[in-house]
Enzyme design. Structure first.
Site, PDB file in Angstrom:
ATOM      1  N   TRP A   1       0.597  -1.245  -0.010  1.00  8.41           N
ATOM      2  CA  TRP A   1      -0.108   0.137  -0.001  1.00  8.41           C
ATOM      3  C   TRP A   1       0.799   1.401  -0.102  1.00  8.41           C
ATOM      4  O   TRP A   1       0.262   2.433  -0.276  1.00  8.41           O
ATOM      5  CB  TRP A   1      -0.901  -0.092   1.292  1.00  8.41           C
ATOM      6  CG  TRP A   1      -1.986  -1.035   0.969  1.00  8.41           C
ATOM      7  CD1 TRP A   1      -1.920  -1.681   0.066  1.00  8.41           C
ATOM      8  CD2 TRP A   1      -3.133  -1.107   1.834  1.00  8.41           C
ATOM      9  NE1 TRP A   1      -3.423  -2.605   0.359  1.00  8.41           N
ATOM     10  CE2 TRP A   1      -4.017  -2.027   1.483  1.00  8.41           C
ATOM     11  CE3 TRP A   1      -3.651  -0.479   3.196  1.00  8.41           C
ATOM     12  CZ2 TRP A   1      -5.186  -2.676   2.017  1.00  8.41           C
ATOM     13  CZ3 TRP A   1      -4.627  -0.858   3.777  1.00  8.41           C
ATOM     14  CH2 TRP A   1      -5.520  -1.931   3.193  1.00  8.41           C
TER      15      TRP A   1
ATOM     16  N   HIS B   1      12.590  -2.389  -1.812  1.00  8.71           N
ATOM     17  CA  HIS B   1      11.978  -1.697  -2.952  1.00  8.71           C
ATOM     18  C   HIS B   1      12.736  -0.727  -3.602  1.00  8.71           C
ATOM     19  O   HIS B   1      13.568   0.107  -2.901  1.00  8.71           O
ATOM     20  CB  HIS B   1      10.751  -1.453  -2.042  1.00  8.71           C
ATOM     21  CG  HIS B   1       9.754  -0.891  -3.065  1.00  8.71           C
ATOM     22  ND1 HIS B   1       9.744   0.129  -4.060  1.00  8.71           N
ATOM     23  CD2 HIS B   1       8.549  -1.843  -3.550  1.00  8.71           C
ATOM     24  CE1 HIS B   1       8.722   0.182  -4.658  1.00  8.71           C
ATOM     25  NE2 HIS B   1       7.841  -1.073  -4.416  1.00  8.71           N
TER      26      HIS B   1
ATOM     27  N   GLU C   1      10.859  -6.514  -9.773  1.00  6.64           N
ATOM     28  CA  GLU C   1      10.218  -5.300  -9.923  1.00  6.64           C
ATOM     29  C   GLU C   1      10.929  -4.353 -10.737  1.00  6.64           C
ATOM     30  O   GLU C   1      11.851  -3.803 -10.331  1.00  6.64           O
ATOM     31  CB  GLU C   1       9.914  -4.362  -8.837  1.00  6.64           C
ATOM     32  CG  GLU C   1      10.893  -4.392  -7.567  1.00  6.64           C
ATOM     33  CD  GLU C   1      10.699  -3.471  -6.641  1.00  6.64           C
ATOM     34  OE1 GLU C   1       9.515  -2.985  -6.326  1.00  6.64           O
ATOM     35  OE2 GLU C   1      11.562  -2.866  -6.082  1.00  6.64           O
TER      36      GLU C   1
ATOM     37  N   GLY D   1       0.984  -3.061  -6.399  1.00  2.00           N
ATOM     38  CA  GLY D   1       1.001  -1.675  -5.724  1.00  2.00           C
ATOM     39  C   GLY D   1      -0.397  -1.023  -5.977  1.00  2.00           C
ATOM     40  O   GLY D   1      -1.220  -1.150  -5.152  1.00  2.00           O
ATOM     41  N   GLY D   2      -0.442   0.001  -6.873  1.00  2.00           N
ATOM     42  CA  GLY D   2      -1.461   0.994  -6.963  1.00  2.00           C
ATOM     43  C   GLY D   2      -2.954  -0.020  -6.962  1.00  2.00           C
ATOM     44  O   GLY D   2      -4.178   0.310  -6.419  1.00  2.00           O
TER      45      GLY D   2
END
Length: 247
Positions: free
Chosen positions: A12, A92, A163, A229-230
């Site tokens: 989040w 990340h 990622e 994610g989003g």
């Protein structure tokens, strides 16, 4: 082929609320998830509330390399676990780029997490320039070596998240073929340290995963789920992504 249970993780970032937590956990409660693992990584303030629901695995977004002390604003492994965390994101791309976290610091954070029984979701990936220069495999190998060359035993205690930085928050996901190629390369690199652990470790894809592309991505041989994610901030879409992982 080693069976790897799919894992769908939601990051989040600095978003979310008690209301969103209630909405998503209510949706999760409506279905049996025995075939996959679902992990939510909300802001740290929401961890105890998530733990109270008992609906999914619980992850933090960051961890201090220190166990305690005068480090204002930092959260140690023991504090995160007391709040309910079982997993923690480490490495990340936003931590690497916005906060300047080095390979050495991330290796220390990995030691702190694993040493206290947390499962790290170790994030690696190349930026657009590195992709265009065809340096993806070199970048991934270097990031993996920073942790696993000296601690191959950590592979079995980790989740890896690939990622591609150029695909995060851009809406531009890697193609299933591009993602599979990178995941296969990661697994091959890990196999040079511990072949058995490399075959069993879960490698997630993170980079604009959404309800439309999740099923095709998750169908790839070396993609064991996603770091979302989003799209994880939309309860219905995240639920759809989780359903995609069930096959």
């Amino acid at each position: 082929m080693t069976h790897r249970k799919p894992l769908v993780a939601a990051n989040w970032k600095m978003n979310g609320s008690q209301a969103l937590l209630a909405e998503i956990t209510a949706l999760l409660a409506s279905t049996n998830w025995s075939k996959i693992d679902v992990l939510l990584c909300p802001p740290a303030t929401l961890l105890p509330g998530l733990a109270a629901t008992g609906q999914c695995l619980i992850g933090a977004q960051n961890i201090s390399q220190f166990s305690s002390g005068a480090y204002t604003g930092e959260l140690s492994a023991s504090l995160l676990m007391e709040a309910g965390a079982q997993y923690v994101l480490i490495g990340h791309s936003e931590r690497r780029t916005l906060f300047g976290e080095s390979d050495e610091l991330l290796a220390a954070k990995m030691q702190a997490a694993i040493g206290h029984g947390l499962t790290p979701v170790f994030c690696i990936g190349e930026n657009l320039q590195q992709r265009q220069q065809e340096k993806t495999e070199q970048v991934l190998a270097k990031q993996l070596a920073a942790v696993y060359a000296s601690h191959p035993e950590f592979i079995a205690k980790s989740v890896i998240a690939y990622e591609p930085v150029w695909a995060i928050g851009t809406g531009e996901a890697a193609s299933p073929e591009q993602a599979q190629q990178a995941h296969a390369s990661i697994r091959q690199q890990l196999a040079t340290y511990d072949a058995k652990a490399a075959a069993a470790v879960r490698i997630l894809y993170g980079g604009s995963v959404n309800g439309k592309n999740a099923a095709e991505l998750f169908a790839q041989q070396d993609i064991d789920g996603g770091l979302v994610g989003g799209a994880s901030l939309n309860a219905e879409e995240f639920f759809q992504i989780c359903q995609s992982a069930k096959g």
